[in-house]
Enzyme design. Structure first.
Site, PDB file in Angstrom:
ATOM      1  N   ARG A 176      48.536 -24.199   3.383  1.00 34.26           N
ATOM      2  CA  ARG A 176      47.739 -23.550   4.477  1.00 34.26           C
ATOM      3  C   ARG A 176      46.760 -24.416   5.308  1.00 34.26           C
ATOM      4  O   ARG A 176      45.719 -23.966   5.594  1.00 34.26           O
ATOM      5  CB  ARG A 176      46.775 -22.451   3.843  1.00 34.26           C
ATOM      6  CG  ARG A 176      47.586 -21.464   3.056  1.00 34.26           C
ATOM      7  CD  ARG A 176      48.626 -20.589   3.911  1.00 34.26           C
ATOM      8  NE  ARG A 176      49.264 -19.622   3.357  1.00 34.26           N
ATOM      9  CZ  ARG A 176      50.261 -19.745   2.745  1.00 34.26           C
ATOM     10  NH1 ARG A 176      51.144 -21.124   2.964  1.00 34.26           N
ATOM     11  NH2 ARG A 176      50.918 -18.805   1.772  1.00 34.26           N
ATOM     12  N   SER A 201      45.338 -12.508   2.780  1.00 33.47           N
ATOM     13  CA  SER A 201      44.621 -12.937   1.663  1.00 33.47           C
ATOM     14  C   SER A 201      43.492 -13.760   2.412  1.00 33.47           C
ATOM     15  O   SER A 201      43.549 -14.556   3.255  1.00 33.47           O
ATOM     16  CB  SER A 201      45.340 -13.945   1.059  1.00 33.47           C
ATOM     17  OG  SER A 201      46.486 -13.405   0.319  1.00 33.47           O
ATOM     18  N   GLU A 251      40.630 -18.704   3.432  1.00 32.58           N
ATOM     19  CA  GLU A 251      41.771 -19.222   4.073  1.00 32.58           C
ATOM     20  C   GLU A 251      41.586 -18.444   5.437  1.00 32.58           C
ATOM     21  O   GLU A 251      42.001 -19.365   6.428  1.00 32.58           O
ATOM     22  CB  GLU A 251      43.053 -18.473   3.411  1.00 32.58           C
ATOM     23  CG  GLU A 251      44.376 -18.465   4.195  1.00 32.58           C
ATOM     24  CD  GLU A 251      45.649 -18.028   3.540  1.00 32.58           C
ATOM     25  OE1 GLU A 251      45.407 -17.935   2.324  1.00 32.58           O
ATOM     26  OE2 GLU A 251      46.220 -17.446   4.336  1.00 32.58           O
TER      27      GLU A 251
HETATM   28  C1  LIG Z   1      48.538  -7.841   6.301  1.00 30.29           C
HETATM   29  C2  LIG Z   1      48.445  -9.289   6.364  1.00 30.29           C
HETATM   30  C3  LIG Z   1      49.340 -10.112   5.523  1.00 30.29           C
HETATM   31  C4  LIG Z   1      49.464 -11.535   5.666  1.00 30.29           C
HETATM   32  N1  LIG Z   1      50.376 -12.333   4.760  1.00 30.29           N
HETATM   33  C5  LIG Z   1      50.412 -13.554   4.878  1.00 30.29           C
HETATM   34  C6  LIG Z   1      51.327 -14.196   4.422  1.00 30.29           C
HETATM   35  O1  LIG Z   1      52.125 -13.760   3.399  1.00 30.29           O
HETATM   36  N2  LIG Z   1      51.455 -15.639   4.059  1.00 30.29           N
HETATM   37  C7  LIG Z   1      50.180 -16.391   5.223  1.00 30.29           C
HETATM   38  O2  LIG Z   1      50.391 -17.372   5.219  1.00 30.29           O
HETATM   39  N3  LIG Z   1      49.648 -15.510   5.855  1.00 30.29           N
HETATM   40  C8  LIG Z   1      49.426 -14.044   5.852  1.00 30.29           C
HETATM   41  N4  LIG Z   1      48.664 -13.568   6.520  1.00 30.29           N
HETATM   42  C9  LIG Z   1      47.597 -14.175   7.516  1.00 30.29           C
HETATM   43  C10 LIG Z   1      48.181 -14.547   8.837  1.00 30.29           C
HETATM   44  O3  LIG Z   1      48.916 -13.418   9.297  1.00 30.29           O
HETATM   45  C11 LIG Z   1      48.630 -16.076   9.135  1.00 30.29           C
HETATM   46  O4  LIG Z   1      47.866 -16.885   8.711  1.00 30.29           O
HETATM   47  C12 LIG Z   1      49.170 -16.211  10.379  1.00 30.29           C
HETATM   48  O5  LIG Z   1      49.721 -17.446  10.427  1.00 30.29           O
HETATM   49  C13 LIG Z   1      48.094 -16.210  11.509  1.00 30.29           C
HETATM   50  O6  LIG Z   1      48.692 -15.943  12.794  1.00 30.29           O
HETATM   51  P1  LIG Z   1      48.052 -15.480  14.191  1.00 30.29           P
HETATM   52  O7  LIG Z   1      48.965 -15.576  15.417  1.00 30.29           O
HETATM   53  O8  LIG Z   1      47.411 -14.218  13.987  1.00 30.29           O
HETATM   54  O9  LIG Z   1      46.717 -16.627  14.108  1.00 30.29           O
HETATM   55  P2  LIG Z   1      45.227 -16.383  14.411  1.00 30.29           P
HETATM   56  O10 LIG Z   1      44.739 -15.367  13.471  1.00 30.29           O
HETATM   57  O11 LIG Z   1      45.056 -15.709  15.841  1.00 30.29           O
HETATM   58  O12 LIG Z   1      44.562 -17.800  14.386  1.00 30.29           O
HETATM   59  C14 LIG Z   1      44.709 -18.501  13.193  1.00 30.29           C
HETATM   60  C15 LIG Z   1      44.250 -19.810  13.498  1.00 30.29           C
HETATM   61  O13 LIG Z   1      44.957 -20.357  14.407  1.00 30.29           O
HETATM   62  C16 LIG Z   1      44.685 -20.985  15.645  1.00 30.29           C
HETATM   63  N5  LIG Z   1      45.820 -20.930  16.345  1.00 30.29           N
HETATM   64  C17 LIG Z   1      46.351 -19.537  16.756  1.00 30.29           C
HETATM   65  N6  LIG Z   1      47.375 -20.053  18.076  1.00 30.29           N
HETATM   66  C18 LIG Z   1      47.422 -21.298  17.929  1.00 30.29           C
HETATM   67  C19 LIG Z   1      48.022 -22.120  18.784  1.00 30.29           C
HETATM   68  N7  LIG Z   1      49.117 -21.803  19.701  1.00 30.29           N
HETATM   69  N8  LIG Z   1      47.843 -23.462  18.597  1.00 30.29           N
HETATM   70  C20 LIG Z   1      46.932 -23.909  17.796  1.00 30.29           C
HETATM   71  N9  LIG Z   1      46.312 -23.053  17.135  1.00 30.29           N
HETATM   72  C21 LIG Z   1      46.437 -21.816  17.172  1.00 30.29           C
HETATM   73  C22 LIG Z   1      43.491 -20.112  15.809  1.00 30.29           C
HETATM   74  O14 LIG Z   1      42.637 -20.778  16.886  1.00 30.29           O
HETATM   75  C23 LIG Z   1      42.893 -19.947  14.487  1.00 30.29           C
HETATM   76  O15 LIG Z   1      42.199 -21.061  14.038  1.00 30.29           O
HETATM   77  C24 LIG Z   1      48.613 -12.197   6.578  1.00 30.29           C
HETATM   78  C25 LIG Z   1      47.678 -11.396   7.264  1.00 30.29           C
HETATM   79  C26 LIG Z   1      47.731 -10.057   7.563  1.00 30.29           C
HETATM   80  C27 LIG Z   1      46.724  -9.127   8.136  1.00 30.29           C
END
Ligand SMILES: Cc1cc2nc3c(=O)[nH]c(=O)nc-3n(C[C@H](O)[C@H](O)[C@H](O)COP(=O)(O)OP(=O)(O)OC[C@H]3O[C@@H](n4cnc5c(N)ncnc54)[C@H](O)[C@@H]3O)c2cc1C
Length: 299
Positions: free
Chosen positions: A172, A221, A291
């Site tokens: 992560r 998480s 996280e």
């Molecule tokens: C129900 C649920 C289940 C989940 N299960 C998992 C799982 O199994 N495994 C897991 O790893 N995560 C899980 N997550 C967490 C989350 O989905 C992941 O971390 C996901 O990768 C975040 O993506 P996002 O586009 O929503 O990023 P955001 O939440 O919008 O951003 C997260 C971070 O990434 C940065 N960011 C976003 N886009 C970019 C870009 N294009 N370039 C650079 N930085 C960027 C943001 O600035 C921020 O710092 C879960 C979340 C939920 C709600």
């Protein structure tokens, strides 16, 4: 914020005082001064080139790993979802994916193309850009184990091509060139077949809904797992399931999830995060690290 001439010709959507609760899976977060959803990569480059050099930029994918405080964000939020939407098959079992494509769509696309390796992305409710930033993973799969290369944008819209080795990647955590954001990636998959990839996706999604509170707003998480242990186990052993501050609650179903029961504030969630950290530290001597990324202003 922008000179009128640099706004002209832009094709994306610019909003001011946009509530970030509309862009986070916890459904909390105060207003951002400005939010820009680009029409495509060229449009985004033009937008960034027109911003003042000191403008604070925050990229938000689907906000599924972000706690944005109730005071919101001073600066400009970039929303790539829907705009950076490249999704194409290349030769040699590779695909190119824009940062604004949802992970679920990538998993389905790869399966339909008869490729294997991306199934784990099906249950990650974020964008490809967020998955790259977080090295998102599940059920033994990890985003960066698929990455061959990425394209990034700098603060002023400069485009860079970066090889995988430009980044240090672990659980992560991803570090690489500073002040750059992901706009696309090339993923290396393996030959497979559509039926078994789709069956694997269904099975992984089934496991998720059996163990996670998928019906309530959350960020997945909350804490990283400490070495050789599980945050959920530690939290549960402190009797914290169901613990509540305001309308933020440690999930009854999965102790490493905090759910929004209704109109929770970001401050409630943050206070509950700190409370869980303190209790686990008192009872186990381990400081859990979030996280989820916590950003923005207090009210
Ligand atoms: C129900 C649920 C289940 C989940 N299960 C998992 C799982 O199994 N495994 C897991 O790893 N995560 C899980 N997550 C967490 C989350 O989905 C992941 O971390 C996901 O990768 C975040 O993506 P996002 O586009 O929503 O990023 P955001 O939440 O919008 O951003 C997260 C971070 O990434 C940065 N960011 C976003 N886009 C970019 C870009 N294009 N370039 C650079 N930085 C960027 C943001 O600035 C921020 O710092 C879960 C979340 C939920 C709600």
């Amino acid at each position: 914020m922008m000179a009128a001439e640099s706004m002209s010709g832009l094709r994306g959507e610019l909003k001011t005082d946009e509530p970030m609760s509309a862009h986070t899976s916890w459904r909390v977060g105060g207003p951002a001064d400005r939010c820009y959803r680009p029409a495509d990569l060229d449009d985004l480059r033009q937008f960034l080139a027109g911003l003042p050099p000191q403008e604070q930029l925050v990229w938000v994918g689907l906000g599924s790993n972000l706690l944005i405080r109730d005071g919101g964000i001073r600066g400009t939020v970039i929303l790539p979802f829907g705009g950076l939407d490249t999704l194409e098959q290349l030769g040699d079992y590779r695909i190119r994916v824009g940062a604004g494509v949802s992970c679920a769509k990538v998993a389905r696309f790869a399966a339909r193309a008869g490729l294997t390796g991306a199934e784990f992305l099906a249950g990650i409710p974020g964008t490809m850009g967020g998955a790259l930033a977080m090295n998102a993973g599940a059920f033994g799969g990890e985003t960066w184990s698929l990455v061959r290369s990425v394209e990034t944008l700098g603060h002023r819209g400069e485009l860079h091509s970066r090889v995988r080795d430009a980044y240090q990647v672990s659980y992560r955590t991803v570090t690489g060139p500073k002040n750059e954001w992901f706009v696309s990636t090339e993923l290396q998959l393996q030959p497979g077949d559509t039926d078994s990839a789709q069956a694997r996706i269904r099975s992984l999604l089934g496991k998720r809904s059996a163990t996670q509170p998928t019906q309530l707003p959350s960020c997945g998480s909350v804490f990283r797992n400490p070495p050789n242990d599980f945050s959920a186990r530690l939290i549960e052993s402190c009797g914290l399931k169901g613990e509540q501050i305001g309308n933020a609650q440690v999930s009854e179903k999965h102790a490493n999830f905090i759910v929004n029961l209704g109109d929770a504030k970001a401050a409630d969630i943050e206070a509950l995060i700190r409370y869980v950290q303190d209790r686990v530290q008192q009872e186990h001597g381990i400081r859990l690290e979030p996280e989820v990324r916590i950003i923005g202003e207090f009210v």
